[in-house]
Design a protein around this motif. Sequence first.
Motif, PDB file in Angstrom:
ATOM      1  N   THR A 185       0.798  -1.222   0.000  1.00  0.00           N
ATOM      2  CA  THR A 185       0.000   0.000   0.000  1.00  0.00           C
ATOM      3  C   THR A 185       0.837   1.282   0.000  1.00  0.00           C
ATOM      4  O   THR A 185       0.515   2.217  -0.748  1.00  0.00           O
ATOM      5  N   GLU A 224       0.310   4.038  -2.804  1.00  0.00           N
ATOM      6  CA  GLU A 224      -0.108   5.383  -2.383  1.00  0.00           C
ATOM      7  C   GLU A 224       0.889   6.430  -2.863  1.00  0.00           C
ATOM      8  O   GLU A 224       0.509   7.532  -3.278  1.00  0.00           O
ATOM      9  N   TRP A 225       2.154   6.103  -2.810  1.00  0.00           N
ATOM     10  CA  TRP A 225       3.200   7.022  -3.255  1.00  0.00           C
ATOM     11  C   TRP A 225       3.026   7.338  -4.737  1.00  0.00           C
ATOM     12  O   TRP A 225       3.157   8.485  -5.174  1.00  0.00           O
ATOM     13  N   LEU A 272      -1.173   8.780  -5.097  1.00  0.00           N
ATOM     14  CA  LEU A 272      -1.593   9.952  -4.324  1.00  0.00           C
ATOM     15  C   LEU A 272      -0.453  10.903  -3.981  1.00  0.00           C
ATOM     16  O   LEU A 272      -0.669  11.932  -3.336  1.00  0.00           O
ATOM     17  N   CYS A 322      -6.285   2.835  -2.071  1.00  0.00           N
ATOM     18  CA  CYS A 322      -5.837   4.122  -2.614  1.00  0.00           C
ATOM     19  C   CYS A 322      -6.883   4.707  -3.573  1.00  0.00           C
ATOM     20  O   CYS A 322      -7.127   5.919  -3.574  1.00  0.00           O
ATOM     21  N   LYS A 380      -9.672   6.108  -1.577  1.00  0.00           N
ATOM     22  CA  LYS A 380      -9.317   7.404  -1.006  1.00  0.00           C
ATOM     23  C   LYS A 380      -9.642   8.521  -1.991  1.00  0.00           C
ATOM     24  O   LYS A 380     -10.205   9.558  -1.614  1.00  0.00           O
ATOM     25  N   ARG A 381      -9.316   8.295  -3.259  1.00  0.00           N
ATOM     26  CA  ARG A 381      -9.629   9.303  -4.283  1.00  0.00           C
ATOM     27  C   ARG A 381     -11.135   9.444  -4.468  1.00  0.00           C
ATOM     28  O   ARG A 381     -11.665  10.553  -4.584  1.00  0.00           O
ATOM     29  N   SER A 408      -5.164   8.178   6.004  1.00  0.00           N
ATOM     30  CA  SER A 408      -4.362   7.891   4.815  1.00  0.00           C
ATOM     31  C   SER A 408      -4.456   6.407   4.470  1.00  0.00           C
ATOM     32  O   SER A 408      -4.644   5.568   5.363  1.00  0.00           O
ATOM     33  N   PRO A 409      -4.327   6.041   3.189  1.00  0.00           N
ATOM     34  CA  PRO A 409      -4.375   4.632   2.804  1.00  0.00           C
ATOM     35  C   PRO A 409      -3.358   3.767   3.538  1.00  0.00           C
ATOM     36  O   PRO A 409      -3.661   2.637   3.922  1.00  0.00           O
ATOM     37  N   THR A 410      -2.138   4.284   3.731  1.00  0.00           N
ATOM     38  CA  THR A 410      -1.115   3.484   4.423  1.00  0.00           C
ATOM     39  C   THR A 410      -1.529   3.210   5.863  1.00  0.00           C
ATOM     40  O   THR A 410      -1.381   2.092   6.364  1.00  0.00           O
TER      41      THR A 410
END
Length: 310
Positions: free
Chosen positions: A108, A112-113, A116, A164, A167-168, A243-245
């Motif tokens: 993840t 995510e990096w 996002l 992720c 999240k968007r 946050s996703p992480t």
Amino acid sequence: MSKQKSALWMSDLMLLAVAMVWGTSYGVVKGALVLYPVLGLLALRFGLTFMVLSPSLRSLRHVSASALVGALGSSVILLGIFLTETFGIAHTRASNAAFLISLCVALTPLVEWVLLRRKPSSSEWFAVGLSLMGAAFVSGGVIIPSAGDALILLAALLRALMVCVTKRVMRESELTPLAVTAVQAGVVALGSALVVCVLPSQHWQALPSFTAHADFWASIGYLVVACTLFAFFAQNFAVKRSSPTRVALLMGSEPAFGALFAYLWLGEHLSVGAWFGGALMVLASVLATVPFKGGANAAIKMRHATSVDA
């Protein structure tokens, strides 16, 4: 600021509850698959979920086309997760599946990096390292995946992508967690039914009777209410506020619950090293909730930035 922290801690507790019920789901699904095939089970589970949540779809009347496309996109990824995960569970041990799926914790931060543009904090990387160390102990240091294991690993990658993407999607203020959960359930149910059409007929069978197979229907009820209705609502709720992480790390305790339930429910046995690895994964999840300067505060700042963007 204290109100933001309270909301973050509430989402953390909800995610830990999700980890517990999803951990038990491997054993429950394994038992249900004895009586009913994979695709039929998915269509039944998510079809019932969609029926319960269908009233929430009214809120989508005023949603923009882009937001709706995003919700549908996340739903397609979810369909892929459950197809690979459930077929994987059918061909491997429940405890093995629970541990292998936890590798999404390590994947993840990378996803995510890329998607996002949020570089994980040092405390998050430390927790990820603990999760990987735990996975190494569980596997004995080497993972030679069987067909079932390979499907679970693919599901882990899709889970990392899913959190992720969600999240968007949840940045859209007009989308509610319940409505997104309803759309996701409908797509998984419909997709599973459509896949049946191109596979052998044994994937679609007559439903077990209520009287002769009460345990099966109790399992379905648990999967629908706890593992789907509550779990997906809680995850969508939490992703919007964290946050996703961080979400993935909190879900890292899922394999420990899964292994414990598989031991108690299915009689599966794990080595001392595997239990130690599971403990490391739980520790990583606990560390994810500690308000380090680069951990929780970063997540709160990200949530504030996201709300401003939306």
